[in-house]
Design a protein around this motif. Structure first.
Motif, PDB file in Angstrom:
ATOM      1  N   GLY A  74     -24.820  11.599   9.826  1.00  0.00           N
ATOM      2  CA  GLY A  74     -24.806  10.838   8.589  1.00  0.00           C
ATOM      3  C   GLY A  74     -24.489  11.697   7.384  1.00  0.00           C
ATOM      4  O   GLY A  74     -23.776  11.286   6.480  1.00  0.00           O
ATOM      5  N   GLU A  75     -25.010  12.894   7.389  1.00  0.00           N
ATOM      6  CA  GLU A  75     -24.754  13.812   6.283  1.00  0.00           C
ATOM      7  C   GLU A  75     -23.295  14.263   6.276  1.00  0.00           C
ATOM      8  O   GLU A  75     -22.689  14.412   5.228  1.00  0.00           O
ATOM      9  N   GLN A  76     -22.711  14.458   7.449  1.00  0.00           N
ATOM     10  CA  GLN A  76     -21.320  14.883   7.520  1.00  0.00           C
ATOM     11  C   GLN A  76     -20.389  13.787   7.017  1.00  0.00           C
ATOM     12  O   GLN A  76     -19.443  14.068   6.290  1.00  0.00           O
ATOM     13  N   VAL A  77     -20.666  12.539   7.370  1.00  0.00           N
ATOM     14  CA  VAL A  77     -19.844  11.430   6.881  1.00  0.00           C
ATOM     15  C   VAL A  77     -19.935  11.351   5.360  1.00  0.00           C
ATOM     16  O   VAL A  77     -18.924  11.166   4.676  1.00  0.00           O
ATOM     17  N   PHE A  78     -21.141  11.508   4.825  1.00  0.00           N
ATOM     18  CA  PHE A  78     -21.320  11.482   3.376  1.00  0.00           C
ATOM     19  C   PHE A  78     -20.559  12.627   2.718  1.00  0.00           C
ATOM     20  O   PHE A  78     -19.858  12.421   1.719  1.00  0.00           O
ATOM     21  N   MET A  79     -20.680  13.830   3.269  1.00  0.00           N
ATOM     22  CA  MET A  79     -20.015  14.986   2.675  1.00  0.00           C
ATOM     23  C   MET A  79     -18.488  14.864   2.737  1.00  0.00           C
ATOM     24  O   MET A  79     -17.804  15.261   1.802  1.00  0.00           O
ATOM     25  N   LEU A  80     -17.970  14.301   3.817  1.00  0.00           N
ATOM     26  CA  LEU A  80     -16.514  14.150   3.928  1.00  0.00           C
ATOM     27  C   LEU A  80     -15.981  13.063   2.998  1.00  0.00           C
ATOM     28  O   LEU A  80     -14.795  13.063   2.677  1.00  0.00           O
TER      29      LEU A  80
END
Length: 155
Positions: A74-80
C-alpha cells in the motif's frame, strides 16, 4: 542552446534532490529508527517545475528506484502515485510562492498518514508536528533551489 542547458540542469537538479531526499531518509531511519518525510515532500514538489518530457524521465527514474526498494504494497502504490499527483497539481497551484511548498508538503504528509498509517497520527502529536515542520522546511529549500534552476540562476 542555453535553453536546453537550463532544462538539463533543472532535470539534473530534480534528480539530485530526489537522491538527497532518499539518502537523508535512509540515514535518519538507520541512525535513529525514525525519519522525516523528505521523500514524500520531494516527490510532490519536484514535478511542479518539470515539463512533460522532463517529468517522464523523472518518473521513470523514480519508478526504477522504487522497484528496487522493499516497501510494503500500500505504501509503494501511494509513493509511486505522488509524482503524478505533484505534476497534475501544477495546474491547481498556479502561484510560484513559498507558501505553495508548505501547503503541498502539509497536504501530502497529512494524506499519507491518513491513508497509510492512521494510528501514528495520535500516538505522539508533538513529534508529528515536528516532522511536518522539518519536512516542510526541507520542501521549502527544494522549492527555492528548483525555482533557481528554473530561472537559470547559478546556485
Amino acid at each position: 542552446m542555453t535553453e536546453i542547458r537550463f532544462r538539463i540542469s533543472k532535470l539534473i537538479g530534480a534528480t539530485l534532490f530526489l537522491l538527497i531526499a532518499i539518502i537523508l531518509q535512509i540515514k535518519f531511519a538507520a541512525s535513529f529508527a525514525w525519519t522525516f518525510d523528505f521523500l514524500i515532500v520531494s516527490a510532490l514538489l519536484l514535478p511542479l517545475f518539470l515539463t512533460f518530457s522532463e517529468f517522464v524521465f523523472f518518473y521513470g527514474f523514480f519508478v526504477l528506484i522504487f522497484s528496487g526498494l522493499l516497501v510494503p504494497g500500500g505504501e509503494q502504490v501511494f509513493m509511486l502515485s505522488l509524482p503524478i499527483v505533484g505534476f497534475l497539481s501544477k495546474n491547481f497551484f498556479p502561484w510560484q510562492s513559498w507558501f505553495s511548498s508548505f501547503f503541498v508538503s502539509a497536504i501530502g504528509i497529512g494524506v499519507f498518514y491518513l491513508l497509510i498509517s492512521t494510528r501514528n497520527l495520535g500516538v505522539y502529536p508533538p513529534f508529528m508536528l515536528f516532522n511536518l515542520a522539518i519536512s516542510s522546511l526541507f520542501g521549502w529549500a527544494i522549492f527555492l533551489l528548483m525555482r533557481g534552476f528554473e530561472r537559470g540562476n547559478n546556485i
